[in-house]
Write a protein that holds these residues in place. Structure first.
Motif, PDB file in Angstrom:
ATOM      1  N   VAL A 127      11.579   8.999   3.861  1.00 28.53           N
ATOM      2  CA  VAL A 127      10.165   8.667   3.673  1.00 28.53           C
ATOM      3  C   VAL A 127       9.348   9.959   3.652  1.00 28.53           C
ATOM      4  CG1 VAL A 127       8.173   7.470   4.660  1.00 28.53           C
ATOM      5  CG2 VAL A 127      10.457   6.433   4.800  1.00 28.53           C
ATOM      6  N   ASP A 131       3.492   9.996   4.330  1.00 27.40           N
ATOM      7  CA  ASP A 131       3.406   8.552   4.569  1.00 27.40           C
ATOM      8  C   ASP A 131       3.848   8.140   5.969  1.00 27.40           C
ATOM      9  OD1 ASP A 131       2.437   7.908   2.050  1.00 27.40           O
ATOM     10  OD2 ASP A 131       4.435   7.649   1.191  1.00 27.40           O
ATOM     11  N   PHE A 134       1.017   7.328   8.542  1.00 29.56           N
ATOM     12  CA  PHE A 134       0.263   6.223   7.946  1.00 29.56           C
ATOM     13  C   PHE A 134       1.003   4.911   8.140  1.00 29.56           C
ATOM     14  CE2 PHE A 134      -0.209   3.760   3.847  1.00 29.56           C
ATOM     15  CZ  PHE A 134      -1.415   3.154   4.197  1.00 29.56           C
ATOM     16  N   ILE A 135       2.302   4.913   7.892  1.00 25.61           N
ATOM     17  CA  ILE A 135       3.115   3.716   8.061  1.00 25.61           C
ATOM     18  C   ILE A 135       3.177   3.286   9.521  1.00 25.61           C
ATOM     19  CG2 ILE A 135       5.506   2.872   7.984  1.00 25.61           C
ATOM     20  CD1 ILE A 135       5.861   4.537   5.419  1.00 25.61           C
ATOM     21  N   THR A 138      -0.240   2.038  10.873  1.00 25.76           N
ATOM     22  CA  THR A 138      -0.657   0.775  10.271  1.00 25.76           C
ATOM     23  C   THR A 138       0.171  -0.387  10.799  1.00 25.76           C
ATOM     24  OG1 THR A 138      -1.363   1.921   8.256  1.00 25.76           O
ATOM     25  CG2 THR A 138      -1.036  -0.461   8.105  1.00 25.76           C
ATOM     26  N   PHE A 192       3.252  -4.832   2.959  1.00 24.13           N
ATOM     27  CA  PHE A 192       2.647  -3.509   3.099  1.00 24.13           C
ATOM     28  C   PHE A 192       3.688  -2.405   2.935  1.00 24.13           C
ATOM     29  CE2 PHE A 192       2.192  -0.081   6.294  1.00 24.13           C
ATOM     30  CZ  PHE A 192       1.210   0.654   5.650  1.00 24.13           C
ATOM     31  N   LEU A 193       4.827  -2.541   3.603  1.00 27.93           N
ATOM     32  CA  LEU A 193       5.848  -1.494   3.567  1.00 27.93           C
ATOM     33  C   LEU A 193       6.461  -1.352   2.172  1.00 27.93           C
ATOM     34  CD1 LEU A 193       7.569  -2.172   7.005  1.00 27.93           C
ATOM     35  CD2 LEU A 193       6.023  -0.293   6.415  1.00 27.93           C
ATOM     36  N   VAL A 196       3.999   0.592   0.087  1.00 28.65           N
ATOM     37  CA  VAL A 196       3.998   2.035   0.349  1.00 28.65           C
ATOM     38  C   VAL A 196       5.202   2.693  -0.308  1.00 28.65           C
ATOM     39  CG1 VAL A 196       4.166   3.808   2.137  1.00 28.65           C
ATOM     40  CG2 VAL A 196       2.717   1.807   2.503  1.00 28.65           C
ATOM     41  N   ARG A 197       6.369   2.037  -0.196  1.00 25.59           N
ATOM     42  CA  ARG A 197       7.573   2.617  -0.806  1.00 25.59           C
ATOM     43  C   ARG A 197       7.444   2.678  -2.323  1.00 25.59           C
ATOM     44  NH1 ARG A 197      13.419   0.196   0.534  1.00 25.59           N
ATOM     45  NH2 ARG A 197      12.620  -1.567  -0.668  1.00 25.59           N
ATOM     46  N   ARG A 199       4.673   2.895  -4.054  1.00 23.92           N
ATOM     47  CA  ARG A 199       3.700   3.938  -4.381  1.00 23.92           C
ATOM     48  C   ARG A 199       4.343   5.313  -4.311  1.00 23.92           C
ATOM     49  NH1 ARG A 199      -0.898   5.319  -0.188  1.00 23.92           N
ATOM     50  NH2 ARG A 199       0.952   6.287   0.722  1.00 23.92           N
ATOM     51  N   ALA A 200       5.162   5.531  -3.277  1.00 27.74           N
ATOM     52  CA  ALA A 200       5.835   6.821  -3.133  1.00 27.74           C
ATOM     53  C   ALA A 200       6.793   7.064  -4.292  1.00 27.74           C
ATOM     54  CB  ALA A 200       6.586   6.877  -1.808  1.00 27.74           C
TER      55      ALA A 200
END
Length: 211
Positions: A127, A131, A134-135, A138, A192-193, A196-197, A199-200
């Motif tokens: 990761v 992030d 942030f992860i 959150t 949510f997770l 994020v993944r 987006r990365a």
């Protein structure tokens, strides 16, 4: 051998948790803790500087009931975080009336140790560093927030008081009871997770194309 002290920090903390579990945070006082332990209230100051320190130890006691978190399996850090969040939320709801106590008195050092461990796990599973906190932050806030809602009796996605304000399909969906507190929490964290993944991954692809 010396005598075991009549009062121990853990004993005081557990007494405080038991009182709040039974009658809520406003019921907690040094006098009531002392009465429960069969001692005088001033003797508590031999082990704690003040009531705030007792509250922090009580919060710590609850948090540490969370089962040991295993290792990430097959690189699936998302489900690792989901499982951990479910476990922590379960402990909070085992002490539903104490949830505000934990939120307001979560020991900073303990929180930082937990955050640091989670960041290391995320790092070890690829990761991006940008992030990681942030992860972790959150998911922690989502867990606390969900526990607070459930502990105070606010039902998740329940049938509306004024159904005329919603489309009929929405009302029917809510009336089905398909979305309870547990499912809403798990799906919120997981969505949510995954976001994020994704987006990365998109950012990494864009970077590669720009080279």
């Amino acid at each position: 051998m010396g005598r075991k002290p009549m009062i121990q920090r853990e004993t005081v903390a557990r007494a405080a948790v038991a009182i709040v579990d039974e009658d809520g945070p406003t019921s907690l006082s040094l006098e009531r803790i002392a009465t429960r332990l069969g001692v005088k209230a001033p003797s508590l100051y031999n082990h704690f500087a003040d009531k705030t320190e007792i509250l922090e130890e009580a919060a710590r006691t609850i948090v540490l009931e969370t089962p040991e978190h295993g290792d990430v399996v097959d690189g699936d850090w998302i489900e690792w975080l989901v499982d951990g969040a479910i476990a922590f939320r379960g402990v909070l709801l085992d002490h539903a009336q104490s949830v505000p106590l934990v939120v307001e008195n979560f020991p900073r050092r303990l929180l930082e140790r937990l955050y640091a461990r989670h960041c290391r796990v995320l790092r070890d599973n690829g990761v991006p560093v940008a992030d990681q906190m942030f992860i972790v932050e959150t998911v922690h806030r989502m867990t606390i927030g969900s526990a607070m809602c459930a502990a105070t009796g606010r039902p998740a996605m329940s049938a509306p008081m004024d159904p005329d304000q919603f489309d009929a399909d929405v009302v029917a969906s809510l009336a089905s009871g398909e979305w309870d507190d547990d499912r809403l929490f798990v799906e919120s964290v997981r969505t949510f997770l995954h976001g994020v993944r994704a987006r990365a991954g998109q950012a990494a692809t864009t970077t590669e194309r720009g080279r």
